[in-house]
Scaffold this motif. Structure first.
Motif, mmCIF file in Angstrom:
data_model
loop_
_atom_site.group_PDB
_atom_site.id
_atom_site.type_symbol
_atom_site.label_atom_id
_atom_site.label_comp_id
_atom_site.label_asym_id
_atom_site.label_seq_id
_atom_site.Cartn_x
_atom_site.Cartn_y
_atom_site.Cartn_z
ATOM 1 N N TRP A 293 -4.952 4.400 2.407
ATOM 2 C CA TRP A 293 -5.793 4.068 3.558
ATOM 3 C C TRP A 293 -5.511 2.660 4.065
ATOM 4 O O TRP A 293 -5.729 2.375 5.242
ATOM 5 C CB TRP A 293 -7.273 4.205 3.212
ATOM 6 C CG TRP A 293 -7.702 5.623 3.133
ATOM 7 C CD1 TRP A 293 -7.921 6.348 1.997
ATOM 8 C CD2 TRP A 293 -7.951 6.513 4.220
ATOM 9 N NE1 TRP A 293 -8.285 7.628 2.322
ATOM 10 C CE2 TRP A 293 -8.322 7.752 3.681
ATOM 11 C CE3 TRP A 293 -7.901 6.383 5.593
ATOM 12 C CZ2 TRP A 293 -8.631 8.852 4.471
ATOM 13 C CZ3 TRP A 293 -8.207 7.471 6.386
ATOM 14 C CH2 TRP A 293 -8.566 8.688 5.822
ATOM 15 N N LEU A 294 -5.031 1.775 3.213
ATOM 16 C CA LEU A 294 -4.699 0.420 3.658
ATOM 17 C C LEU A 294 -3.443 0.391 4.520
ATOM 18 O O LEU A 294 -3.163 -0.610 5.174
ATOM 19 C CB LEU A 294 -4.510 -0.506 2.454
ATOM 20 C CG LEU A 294 -5.772 -0.884 1.702
ATOM 21 C CD1 LEU A 294 -5.425 -1.726 0.490
ATOM 22 C CD2 LEU A 294 -6.737 -1.624 2.599
ATOM 23 N N GLU B 184 -8.550 11.807 -2.136
ATOM 24 C CA GLU B 184 -9.337 10.607 -1.854
ATOM 25 C C GLU B 184 -10.829 10.862 -1.857
ATOM 26 O O GLU B 184 -11.611 9.943 -1.663
ATOM 27 C CB GLU B 184 -8.911 9.964 -0.534
ATOM 28 C CG GLU B 184 -9.102 10.830 0.683
ATOM 29 C CD GLU B 184 -7.953 11.792 0.932
ATOM 30 O OE1 GLU B 184 -8.192 12.729 1.689
ATOM 31 O OE2 GLU B 184 -6.864 11.628 0.390
ATOM 32 N N PRO C 135 -4.124 -0.103 8.805
ATOM 33 C CA PRO C 135 -4.041 -1.385 9.532
ATOM 34 C C PRO C 135 -2.695 -2.083 9.371
ATOM 35 O O PRO C 135 -2.356 -2.971 10.157
ATOM 36 C CB PRO C 135 -5.164 -2.226 8.920
ATOM 37 C CG PRO C 135 -5.420 -1.632 7.591
ATOM 38 C CD PRO C 135 -5.095 -0.179 7.714
ATOM 39 N N MET C 136 -1.912 -1.683 8.378
ATOM 40 C CA MET C 136 -0.621 -2.325 8.139
ATOM 41 C C MET C 136 0.523 -1.705 8.940
ATOM 42 O O MET C 136 1.609 -2.268 8.993
ATOM 43 C CB MET C 136 -0.258 -2.259 6.649
ATOM 44 C CG MET C 136 -1.133 -3.072 5.761
ATOM 45 S SD MET C 136 -0.841 -4.805 6.063
ATOM 46 C CE MET C 136 -1.894 -5.538 4.862
ATOM 47 N N PRO D 150 0.807 -1.229 0.000
ATOM 48 C CA PRO D 150 0.000 0.000 0.000
ATOM 49 C C PRO D 150 0.839 1.278 0.000
ATOM 50 O O PRO D 150 0.511 2.247 -0.690
ATOM 51 C CB PRO D 150 -0.837 -0.106 1.274
ATOM 52 C CG PRO D 150 -0.889 -1.550 1.581
ATOM 53 C CD PRO D 150 0.412 -2.111 1.103
ATOM 54 N N THR E 92 -7.327 5.457 -7.513
ATOM 55 C CA THR E 92 -7.175 4.135 -6.897
ATOM 56 C C THR E 92 -5.840 4.016 -6.181
ATOM 57 O O THR E 92 -5.772 3.510 -5.048
ATOM 58 C CB THR E 92 -7.307 3.028 -7.964
ATOM 59 O OG1 THR E 92 -8.567 3.160 -8.607
ATOM 60 C CG2 THR E 92 -7.173 1.649 -7.349
ATOM 61 N N MET F 133 -5.159 3.691 -1.944
ATOM 62 C CA MET F 133 -4.407 2.585 -1.346
ATOM 63 C C MET F 133 -3.694 3.017 -0.071
ATOM 64 O O MET F 133 -3.374 2.183 0.783
ATOM 65 C CB MET F 133 -3.362 2.036 -2.333
ATOM 66 C CG MET F 133 -3.929 1.171 -3.404
ATOM 67 S SD MET F 133 -4.536 -0.341 -2.682
ATOM 68 C CE MET F 133 -5.362 -1.039 -4.057
#
Length: 90
Positions: free
Chosen positions: A60-61, A35, A64-65, A15, A54, A58
């Motif tokens: 935003w992912l 976004e 959690p990472m 990401p 797009t 990404m």
């Protein structure tokens, strides 16, 4: 084991790499990207606004990472410092 570690690192950092690619392309082409919505960005007759949108979303992912990204940094530092110290890997 090394191949597995590299694969996990690549998956965790994807990401961030895609976000960087999207921002880089937007800066190089002078297109507006955020976004909230896709904006038209015509380059060589192709509208790349959707692709840039797009890639930008990404980012935003990464939320959690982040813990896993931190773990990969710490493991990489540990491995690098151990290699510099002359430790042998089993």
């Amino acid at each position: 084991m090394l191949i597995l570690g590299l694969a996990v690192t690549l998956i965790v950092w994807t990401p961030a790499l895609l976000l960087g690619l999207g921002i880089g392309l937007a800066v190089l082409t002078g297109c507006h990207v955020d976004e909230g919505n896709r904006h038209p960005c015509v380059i060589c007759g192709l509208d790349l606004g959707g692709l840039l949108y797009t890639l930008h979303v990404m980012g935003w992912l990464m939320i959690p990472m982040l813990p896993f990204m931190g773990i990969t940094i710490l493991v990489g530092l540990w491995m690098g410092l151990s290699a510099l110290a002359g430790a042998r890997w089993a």
